[in-house]
Design a protein around this motif. Structure first.
Motif, PDB file in Angstrom:
ATOM      1  N   PHE A   1     122.842 106.257 -47.072  1.00 30.71           N
ATOM      2  CA  PHE A   1     122.564 105.887 -46.379  1.00 30.71           C
ATOM      3  C   PHE A   1     124.415 105.656 -46.014  1.00 30.71           C
ATOM      4  O   PHE A   1     124.587 104.869 -45.012  1.00 30.71           O
ATOM      5  CB  PHE A   1     122.694 103.791 -46.319  1.00 30.71           C
ATOM      6  CG  PHE A   1     123.023 103.977 -47.403  1.00 30.71           C
ATOM      7  CD1 PHE A   1     124.695 103.231 -47.056  1.00 30.71           C
ATOM      8  CD2 PHE A   1     122.639 103.685 -48.412  1.00 30.71           C
ATOM      9  CE1 PHE A   1     125.035 102.750 -47.818  1.00 30.71           C
ATOM     10  CE2 PHE A   1     123.024 102.205 -49.045  1.00 30.71           C
ATOM     11  CZ  PHE A   1     124.483 102.024 -49.220  1.00 30.71           C
ATOM     12  N   ASN A   2     125.522 106.511 -46.466  1.00 30.13           N
ATOM     13  CA  ASN A   2     126.776 106.950 -46.015  1.00 30.13           C
ATOM     14  C   ASN A   2     127.355 107.666 -45.287  1.00 30.13           C
ATOM     15  O   ASN A   2     127.379 108.597 -46.451  1.00 30.13           O
ATOM     16  CB  ASN A   2     127.979 105.862 -47.799  1.00 30.13           C
ATOM     17  CG  ASN A   2     129.335 105.591 -46.861  1.00 30.13           C
ATOM     18  OD1 ASN A   2     129.089 106.060 -45.934  1.00 30.13           O
ATOM     19  ND2 ASN A   2     129.929 104.851 -48.089  1.00 30.13           N
TER      20      ASN A   2
ATOM     21  N   ALA B   1     123.155 110.249 -42.134  1.00 28.71           N
ATOM     22  CA  ALA B   1     122.751 109.077 -42.940  1.00 28.71           C
ATOM     23  C   ALA B   1     121.795 108.294 -41.689  1.00 28.71           C
ATOM     24  O   ALA B   1     121.225 107.228 -41.534  1.00 28.71           O
ATOM     25  CB  ALA B   1     123.665 108.017 -43.216  1.00 28.71           C
TER      26      ALA B   1
ATOM     27  N   PHE C   1     128.483 100.879 -41.918  1.00 30.11           N
ATOM     28  CA  PHE C   1     128.897 102.166 -42.830  1.00 30.11           C
ATOM     29  C   PHE C   1     130.670 101.887 -42.981  1.00 30.11           C
ATOM     30  O   PHE C   1     130.452 103.081 -43.732  1.00 30.11           O
ATOM     31  CB  PHE C   1     128.925 103.180 -41.924  1.00 30.11           C
ATOM     32  CG  PHE C   1     126.885 102.950 -41.609  1.00 30.11           C
ATOM     33  CD1 PHE C   1     125.960 103.256 -42.925  1.00 30.11           C
ATOM     34  CD2 PHE C   1     126.220 102.059 -40.344  1.00 30.11           C
ATOM     35  CE1 PHE C   1     124.232 103.071 -42.340  1.00 30.11           C
ATOM     36  CE2 PHE C   1     125.651 102.468 -39.954  1.00 30.11           C
ATOM     37  CZ  PHE C   1     124.259 103.339 -41.259  1.00 30.11           C
TER      38      PHE C   1
END
Ligand code: TXA
Ligand code: MG
Length: 317
Positions: free
Chosen positions: A52-53, A104, A216
């Motif tokens: 997700f990064n 992401a 993020f």
């Protein structure tokens, strides 16, 4: 310790879809082709970075970078005109050429045009961009030499040696938002708020610069840039002797090592990560740093952003 690789080898490995650590003027990056999911997945896996990064995409020049954006690109273009090649990363609306793996799933992509001559030569020869996060295991100190990369990844990653990084701290990440008349700084870094304001002034733009926390960003994570042993920030006007007394009482069986800040922010940035690595070699040690006044602006903003995230706790004495 394995040896770093040569330019031609780095180029052929990258072409084949391998992951190679490359030098930039800020920190070393863990690079791979943006058009192969397998390569991108390998970057995440090696770094142990959660999917997700998102990753930064490194481009050779402005024309190449703009190929990956959609919508109004006038402000990104002006920013690149002014700051590229250099330590500025621009977040802007992406188009379909950028895979969801890189961003992401976000609708924006982070683009940077690095300045290091070896990496520029690589990008020129590849005729394609490279995705590259900093070449450190997730959450740990960034590498500013080929040796740092080799030791962090236990020789599992081939490294193109470009010497010690000139800047030593990561790029400034900005998100220009024309509608809100802002340039948001998502991560403070080498390019300062003042430099961005100068850009606005010179180009006669109706914009202001503001810091913004992005979920993020490392700011959204509780730990980042961690050295191998705990780092404590001590806010005090007292002498070092008093700090040592306080810490020795609190941690009686630890050796104390002081992180030194140079009066020049540029020198401090350049040496910070090497110093953190060097001083945290011994397990029974703790590091400390004294927080002083007048270090809130300019490049100090980026330096303290990293130190705050690297620290285990802060004390005021
Ligand atoms: O100086 C640098 O920027 C170095 C060198 C290698 O270029 N790179 C670097 O990459 O610091 P990394 O991955 O360690 O940090 C980039 C940050 C990450 O925190 C990531 O979350 C953020 O950029 N990022 C990437 N894409 C983004 C996006 N679309 N929106 C917001 N943040 C983004
Ligand atoms: Mg990083």
């Amino acid at each position: 310790m394995k040896k770093p690789i040569r330019f031609q080898k780095a180029l052929s490995l990258l072409l084949k879809g391998e992951v190679v650590a490359i030098p930039t003027e800020t920190v070393y990056g863990l690079a791979g082709r943006i058009d192969k999911d397998k390569t991108l997945k390998k970057i995440f896996a090696l770094k142990k970075r959660p999917l997700f990064n998102p990753l930064i995409v490194h481009c050779y020049n402005q024309e190449q970078a703009l190929e990956y954006l959609s919508g109004d690109t006038s402000l990104p273009k002006m920013l690149f005109d002014f700051f590229a090649p250099g330590p500025l990363t621009l977040v802007a609306k992406k188009n379909s050429k950028i895979s969801a793996l890189i961003t992401a799933g976000k609708s924006t992509v982070a683009l940077r045009i690095p300045k290091h001559p070896l990496t520029r030569k690589l990008l020129k020869n590849l005729s394609a961009p490279l995705a590259a996060p900093s070449a450190n295991p997730y959450g740990r100190v960034s590498p500013v030499s080929a040796f740092h990369v080799l030791s962090s990844f236990k020789n599992k990653v081939p490294v193109l040696d470009g010497g010690n990084c000139q800047k030593g701290l990561e790029s400034t990440i900005v998100f220009p938002d024309k509608k809100r008349k802002k340039i948001f700084i998502l991560r403070p870094g080498i390019i300062t708020k003042k430099q961005l304001e100068m850009f606005i002034h010179k180009k006669n733009l109706n914009l202001t610069v503001e810091y913004k926390k992005d979920p993020f960003q490392p700011g959204g994570q509780s730990t980042h840039y961690k050295p191998d042993v705990p780092l404590y920030i001590i806010e005090t006007q007292k002498e070092e002797k008093e700090i040592r007394k306080f810490l020795s009482k609190k941690f009686p069986d630890r050796k104390l090592k002081k992180l030194h800040l140079n009066s020049s922010a540029h020198q401090t940035a350049k040496n910070l990560y090497s110093q953190m690595r060097r001083l945290s070699k011994y397990k029974e040690t703790i590091l400390f740093i004294q927080k002083t006044k007048n270090q809130e602006k300019g490049l100090w903003k980026g330096i303290w952003n990293r130190l705050n995230k690297a620290s285990s706790a802060q004390y005021r004495i």
